[in-house]
Structures are given as structure tokens and as C-alpha cells.
Design a protein around this motif. Structure first.
Motif, PDB file in Angstrom:
ATOM      1  N   GLY A 168      16.329  29.889  -1.644  1.00  0.00           N
ATOM      2  CA  GLY A 168      15.991  30.145  -3.028  1.00  0.00           C
ATOM      3  C   GLY A 168      15.360  31.506  -3.224  1.00  0.00           C
ATOM      4  N   ALA A 169      15.579  32.414  -2.259  1.00  0.00           N
ATOM      5  CA  ALA A 169      14.915  33.727  -2.338  1.00  0.00           C
ATOM      6  C   ALA A 169      15.614  34.686  -3.284  1.00  0.00           C
ATOM      7  N   GLY A 170      16.868  34.433  -3.600  1.00  0.00           N
ATOM      8  CA  GLY A 170      17.522  35.373  -4.505  1.00  0.00           C
ATOM      9  C   GLY A 170      18.995  35.093  -4.628  1.00  0.00           C
ATOM     10  N   GLY A 206      15.907  34.865   7.379  1.00  0.00           N
ATOM     11  CA  GLY A 206      16.121  34.017   8.553  1.00  0.00           C
ATOM     12  C   GLY A 206      15.025  32.972   8.718  1.00  0.00           C
ATOM     13  N   GLN A 207      14.205  32.839   7.690  1.00  0.00           N
ATOM     14  CA  GLN A 207      12.996  32.022   7.837  1.00  0.00           C
ATOM     15  C   GLN A 207      13.238  30.566   8.248  1.00  0.00           C
ATOM     16  N   LEU A 208      14.153  29.891   7.552  1.00  0.00           N
ATOM     17  CA  LEU A 208      14.283  28.456   7.810  1.00  0.00           C
ATOM     18  C   LEU A 208      14.712  28.202   9.253  1.00  0.00           C
ATOM     19  N   TRP A 242      16.422  45.438   5.797  1.00  0.00           N
ATOM     20  CA  TRP A 242      16.034  44.798   7.056  1.00  0.00           C
ATOM     21  C   TRP A 242      14.669  44.150   6.900  1.00  0.00           C
ATOM     22  N   MET A 243      14.551  42.981   7.482  1.00  0.00           N
ATOM     23  CA  MET A 243      13.294  42.261   7.360  1.00  0.00           C
ATOM     24  C   MET A 243      12.829  41.787   8.736  1.00  0.00           C
ATOM     25  N   ILE A 244      11.524  41.807   8.920  1.00  0.00           N
ATOM     26  CA  ILE A 244      10.924  41.269  10.141  1.00  0.00           C
ATOM     27  C   ILE A 244      10.224  39.989   9.734  1.00  0.00           C
ATOM     28  N   LEU A 430       8.272  40.937   6.378  1.00  0.00           N
ATOM     29  CA  LEU A 430       7.883  42.307   6.019  1.00  0.00           C
ATOM     30  C   LEU A 430       9.156  43.112   5.795  1.00  0.00           C
ATOM     31  N   GLY A 431       9.261  43.719   4.629  1.00  0.00           N
ATOM     32  CA  GLY A 431      10.434  44.541   4.317  1.00  0.00           C
ATOM     33  C   GLY A 431      10.335  45.858   5.069  1.00  0.00           C
ATOM     34  N   PHE A 432      11.275  46.059   5.999  1.00  0.00           N
ATOM     35  CA  PHE A 432      11.201  47.236   6.879  1.00  0.00           C
ATOM     36  C   PHE A 432      11.293  48.545   6.075  1.00  0.00           C
ATOM     37  N   ASN A 444      11.821  56.480  -2.923  1.00  0.00           N
ATOM     38  CA  ASN A 444      12.991  55.672  -3.260  1.00  0.00           C
ATOM     39  C   ASN A 444      13.590  55.034  -2.007  1.00  0.00           C
ATOM     40  N   ILE A 445      13.828  53.729  -2.091  1.00  0.00           N
ATOM     41  CA  ILE A 445      14.343  52.982  -0.931  1.00  0.00           C
ATOM     42  C   ILE A 445      15.698  53.535  -0.468  1.00  0.00           C
ATOM     43  N   ARG A 446      16.427  54.190  -1.391  1.00  0.00           N
ATOM     44  CA  ARG A 446      17.734  54.761  -1.034  1.00  0.00           C
ATOM     45  C   ARG A 446      17.600  55.872   0.003  1.00  0.00           C
TER      46      ARG A 446
HETATM   47  O1  4AD Z   1       8.966  37.876  -0.366  1.00  0.00           O
HETATM   48  P1  4AD Z   1      10.310  37.639   0.244  1.00  0.00           P
HETATM   49  O2  4AD Z   1      11.428  37.284  -0.644  1.00  0.00           O
HETATM   50  O3  4AD Z   1      10.082  36.535   1.353  1.00  0.00           O
HETATM   51  C1  4AD Z   1      11.024  35.913   2.101  1.00  0.00           C
HETATM   52  O4  4AD Z   1      12.193  36.198   2.125  1.00  0.00           O
HETATM   53  C2  4AD Z   1      10.440  34.894   3.035  1.00  0.00           C
HETATM   54  N1  4AD Z   1      11.528  34.025   3.490  1.00  0.00           N
HETATM   55  C3  4AD Z   1       9.752  35.600   4.170  1.00  0.00           C
HETATM   56  C4  4AD Z   1       9.138  34.647   5.150  1.00  0.00           C
HETATM   57  O5  4AD Z   1       8.175  34.000   4.805  1.00  0.00           O
HETATM   58  N2  4AD Z   1       9.653  34.573   6.352  1.00  0.00           N
HETATM   59  O6  4AD Z   1      10.744  38.951   1.080  1.00  0.00           O
HETATM   60  C5  4AD Z   1       9.914  39.443   2.100  1.00  0.00           C
HETATM   61  C6  4AD Z   1       9.789  40.945   1.987  1.00  0.00           C
HETATM   62  C7  4AD Z   1       9.173  41.417   0.668  1.00  0.00           C
HETATM   63  O7  4AD Z   1       7.774  41.355   0.707  1.00  0.00           O
HETATM   64  C8  4AD Z   1       9.681  42.845   0.594  1.00  0.00           C
HETATM   65  O8  4AD Z   1       8.898  43.713   1.411  1.00  0.00           O
HETATM   66  C9  4AD Z   1      11.050  42.739   1.217  1.00  0.00           C
HETATM   67  O9  4AD Z   1      11.070  41.561   2.007  1.00  0.00           O
HETATM   68  N3  4AD Z   1      12.106  42.653   0.210  1.00  0.00           N
HETATM   69  C10 4AD Z   1      12.961  43.644  -0.082  1.00  0.00           C
HETATM   70  N4  4AD Z   1      13.075  44.885   0.402  1.00  0.00           N
HETATM   71  C11 4AD Z   1      14.042  45.663  -0.085  1.00  0.00           C
HETATM   72  N5  4AD Z   1      14.929  45.270  -1.030  1.00  0.00           N
HETATM   73  C12 4AD Z   1      14.860  44.023  -1.558  1.00  0.00           C
HETATM   74  N6  4AD Z   1      15.756  43.637  -2.476  1.00  0.00           N
HETATM   75  C13 4AD Z   1      13.831  43.156  -1.082  1.00  0.00           C
HETATM   76  N7  4AD Z   1      13.475  41.886  -1.365  1.00  0.00           N
HETATM   77  C14 4AD Z   1      12.438  41.602  -0.567  1.00  0.00           C
END
Ligand code: 4AD
Ligand code: MG
Length: 460
Positions: A168-170, A206-208, A242-244, A430-432, A444-446
């Protein structure tokens, strides 16, 4: 191959001579009887200066060695009589592998706008700014792995293709092999003939799956690409980023906040320690406040406040916000930045959000109104991290899924995880790219992604 560095027994850098330098010409200056070439191979910000004397065989091809050309120069490394460098290369031989027509090569020596450079993403890594960013990006990625490895975490590879929007994140990107005009025969389920026989999407997180890893290996993290089809054209949203995502068993929301704070601080320190020259470039040309911001992050504890208190602070602020402040509001970037930049003047972690504005998997607090969620906000960016303690109680989780009107079926494995050996656990994402924006001052993220993907942009 370019000659690599030689470090002598005392740790001093000794010139390897003769040496071969291979790279791209940044500039050429011609004087009487010789030319200077500034060559850069992308390994660091500094160029090496080569002197090509008219008596050297290399001089025969000097005309083709214009800005942008790929060259290989062999010669003696000698102490430079000039200012600005200790060593210079006295060229003997030179090969020009690929010339670059000075009339049409787009990267002549002047400052180009970010917008223009985005339109030549295939060439912009050859500028100081983008090569510095790319080196920082690579080093930060290494720092991520080092941070978690040092703390006993295991790197978990979660899938990029997923079955449904479990999170449900987006908005998700659909993946299909069906022809564009395909319509299922009457009575057939819609995805029956598709590759997986069911709906397939690109992952938003990848959380779940990471939770399954944590409830077996105790500490895991993911680090990979994620995809969101939100049509938001902002400087901090990309369609591919990318996300960590660390996930920790036997951990509550407070341990989660501790980890988020430590990770942010240590990764910042890692970049400052390992990319000093590249960060200096950004502090000089992109954001004059950069060093102060980063030192503040490294040296001071972050603020932590419940969501209700954040709302009170915002309601009492003298500032006029575009989005109204209400008790159950989701914080907008303007609110997040006010808290960090003007009120607390440091990063802030906001926790215990109203359950209505957060995801189904976040642990319900005893007040029955809030969930154990946390967002870590930093100056200039706003949200850097989003995370929570997870709902580990099977009955409460099932109730939340029903309350939200979600289909429990595709989540059967996620809820079953609560049936066998469930344990408190927590994690975050954490949004890389947002981190890279923070440590470079890039707005700008670009401009922190080699080839950014945003609405209506899929070139390269
Ligand atoms: O807050 P978000 O949506 O959290 C999750 O996706 C959880 N499942 C994370 C977890 O608990 N394991 O996204 C996490 C982070 C945000 O705080 C932001 O830094 C980054 O991902 N982020 C984006 N970065 C760039 N472009 C987007 N469209 C982003 N959406 C989220
Ligand atoms: Mg979030």
C-alpha cells in the motif's frame, strides 16, 4: 591500462615513471613550442597535466587532442615547475583513441545548467559535478554495506517482481507479457494467460519479505531499486529509486529510531571521511551551508517528538503554511522542513502517528489511536526515512487489514508469519537518493541518479 598509484614504504606516493595516463582531455592550452593537456580519467576530481613538447613524438597527434577526446599518454612523471600541481607528465607518446569535434562536443569548458546536462545524461558523468556525485554515490553504497555488516546484519535480496500491492506504499507499475490489445475471453479471469497467471507489478518496497528474513536471521537489510508510479513531479520523487530497508527482530520503535539515527549519522560520516575532495566541491559551488549542515548531523543528537507534539509546534508557528495544520494531518515537506530548519535546527524524528494516515502493518499503540511509526526528517529534504515497529499480533493485524478493507488473501503468508514464532520486530526504509541530496546539497533528485526516471522521462 593506466599506471596505478605507487605508495612507498613510508606511505608517501611515489611517481611511477615512465607512466601511462589514459582519460579524456578536459582542456588544451597551446604555447610556443608545446601544449598543456589537462586529462581526467574520472578516478578523482583532480586532473593530471601533461606537457607535450613539439620535439616529442606525441606532438604529431596534438591537433586531435581537443576537449573531450579520449587519449593515452606515456611519459616521464616529473616535478612540476608550475603552480597547482606537484607532478606533471612530460609526454613522449600519445594515442588519440577517439577525437571529439570541438564544434559539436557539448561539454566545452564553461558552466552548464542542470537542465541542459539532464538532456545529455550520456555525457554528463564527464563533468566535475556529476563525476563527483557518482563517486560519492558509489562510496556511500559501499558505506551502507559496511555499516550493516559491522552490526551483524545480513544482506537479503528481496524480489523486484511482486504479486500485488501488499504494501500500500504507492501506485505500482504493471508488468505483463500480454499483447497490448489483449482482452480475456468471456468468463476467464483477467490474468489467466499472462506470464505469472496473476497480476504482476514492480516492487514498491522489500519490507514484507524482509520481515520474513528478520524473523529467521534476526537482522537483515535490503538495498535495491524500488518503483513508484506516483505522478508527482517534485524535486524529491523519482519513479525508480533505491532504498535501504533494515529489519530487526526483537526490536521496538525506540530501537528502530536509534538505528535510523545511527545509520544516518554514520553514513554521513563515511561519505565525509572517504569523499572529502568531492564533498568540498559541492560545499564550494552548490550549497555554501553544506559543511555546517553535515557537521551538525554528525555532532548532535537528533530531536524526537510524537506526532501530536509536532502538530502543536506547527499550529503555534508564526509561519504561514500552504497546507493547513490539523490533528490527523500527514506532514508535508514545508512542515517537515520547518521543524528541522527553523524550530529545532537539527534532524527530527516524529513518531506515534495517527493510525488513519499510516499503513496496515504498523503496530497499534495501546491508545488504539496511534501506531508505532516514525519518520526521520532532515534539513532541506524533509523525510529521509520512514519506518515503524510492525504489528506482530496476528489478531490485531487481521483486524487492521479488515478495517482498511484490504483483501487478506494475497497476504496469507504475511499474516501466517504471526502464527509461527512471531516476535516484536521493526524496520525502516531510507531513500538512497534523498540521502545523496542531503550530503551533496544537490536540490533535484534527477541529479543524483545517473539516468533518472520521472513522469514522461525514460530516455537513455
Ligand atoms: O516512507 P516509505 O514509503 O516507506 C516504505 O516504503 C517502508 N516500506 C519502509 C520500511 O519500513 N521498510 O519510503 C521510505 C523512504 C522515504 O522516507 C523516502 O526517503 C524514500 O523512501 N522515498 C522516495 N525516494 C525517492 N522517490 C520516491 N518516489 C520516494 N518515495 C519514498
Ligand atoms: Mg513515508
Amino acid at each position: 591500462m593506466t599506471t596505478l598509484r605507487v605508495i612507498d614504504a613510508l606511505g608517501a606516493e611515489a611517481p611511477v615513471s615512465p607512466a601511462t595516463v589514459q582519460g579524456w582531455v578536459r582542456t588544451r592550452r597551446d604555447a610556443k613550442g608545446f601544449s598543456f593537456l589537462e586529462i581526467n580519467d574520472g578516478s578523482c576530481l583532480a586532473n593530471i597535466q601533461a606537457i607535450v613538447d613539439e620535439s616529442a613524438p606525441a606532438f604529431a597527434v596534438i591537433d586531435r587532442a581537443t576537449t573531450g577526446a579520449a587519449v593515452s599518454v606515456t611519459g616521464e612523471l616529473v616535478e612540476s615547475p608550475g603552480k597547482g600541481q606537484q607532478w606533471e607528465l612530460r609526454a613522449r607518446e600519445m594515442t588519440v583513441y577517439g577525437a571529439a569535434d570541438p564544434e559539436t562536443y557539448p561539454l566545452q569548458k564553461k558552466r552548464h545548467s542542470d537542465e541542459f546536462l539532464r538532456s545529455i545524461a550520456h555525457l554528463r558523468p564527464r563533468t566535475n559535478k556529476y563525476s563527483a556525485m557518482l563517486r560519492i554515490r558509489a562510496e556511500a553504497a559501499f558505506g551502507v554495506h559496511e555499516f550493516y555488516r559491522d552490526r551483524g546484519f545480513h544482506y537479503l535480496h528481496t524480489p523486484i517482481l511482486t504479486g500485488s500491492d501488499c504494501e500500500g506504499a504507492g501506485e505500482m507499475f504493471r508488468v505483463t507479457t500480454l499483447p497490448q490489445d489483449f482482452a480475456p475471453p468471456a468468463g476467464e479471469p483477467p490474468y489467466e494467460q499472462d506470464f505469472f497467471g496473476r497480476e504482476a507489478n514492480l516492487t514498491v518496497s522489500g519490507q514484507l519479505e524482509a520481515e520474513c528474513g528478520a524473523l529467521a536471521l534476526s537482522r537483515v537489510y535490503t538495498f535495491g531499486p524500488t518503483f513508484r508510479a506516483e505522478n508527482s513531479n517534485t524535486p524529491k520523487h523519482a519513479a525508480e529509486f533505491w532504498m535501504i530497508e533494515p529489519e530487526v527482530a526483537f526490536c521496538d520503535i525506540h530501537g528502530d529510531m536509534d538505528l535510523g539515527e545511527e545509520f544516518t549519522r554514520e553514513l554521513t560520516r563515511h561519505v565525509l571521511e572517504n569523499c572529502e575532495k568531492d564533498v568540498e566541491l559541492f560545499a564550494k559551488f552548490v550549497d555554501k551551508e553544506l559543511m555546517a549542515t553535515l557537521t551538525n548531523i554528525i555532532d548532535n543528537p537528533f530531536e524526537r517528538i510524537p506526532h501530536a507534539e509536532a502538530v502543536k509546534i506547527l499550529a503555534n508557528a508564526k509561519k504561514k503554511f500552504e497546507f493547513p495544520v490539523t490533528p490527523n494531518m500527514d506532514l508535508q515537506t514545508e512542515h517537515e522542513r520547518y521543524l528541522c530548519e527553523e524550530h529545532f535546527k537539527r534532524p527530527v524524528i516524529v513518531y506515534d502517528y495517527p493510525k488513519e494516515i499510516k499503513a496496515f502493518y504498523m503496530r497499534l499503540n495501546d491508545d488504539d489511536k496511534t501506531v508505532a511509526a516514525m519518520d526521520l526528517l532532515v534539513p532541506r529534504i524533509g523525510e529521509l526515512i520512514g519506518g515503524s515497529q510492525r504489528e506482530e499480533r496476528g489478531d490485531v493485524l487481521a483486524r487492521r487489514i479488515a478495517e482498511l478493507g484490504m483483501n487478506p488473501e494475497p497476504l496469507w503468508w504475511y499474516t501466517e508469519l504471526r502464527t509461527f514464532g512471531s516476535a516484536p520486530h521493526a524496520g525502516f526504509g531510507l531513500g538512497f537518493e534523498r540521502f545523496l541530496m542531503m550530503v551533496t546539497g544537490i536540490a533535484n533528485i534527477r541529479d543524483v541518479i545517473p539516468f533518472p526516471r520521472t513522469p514522461r522521462h525514460l530516455e537513455f
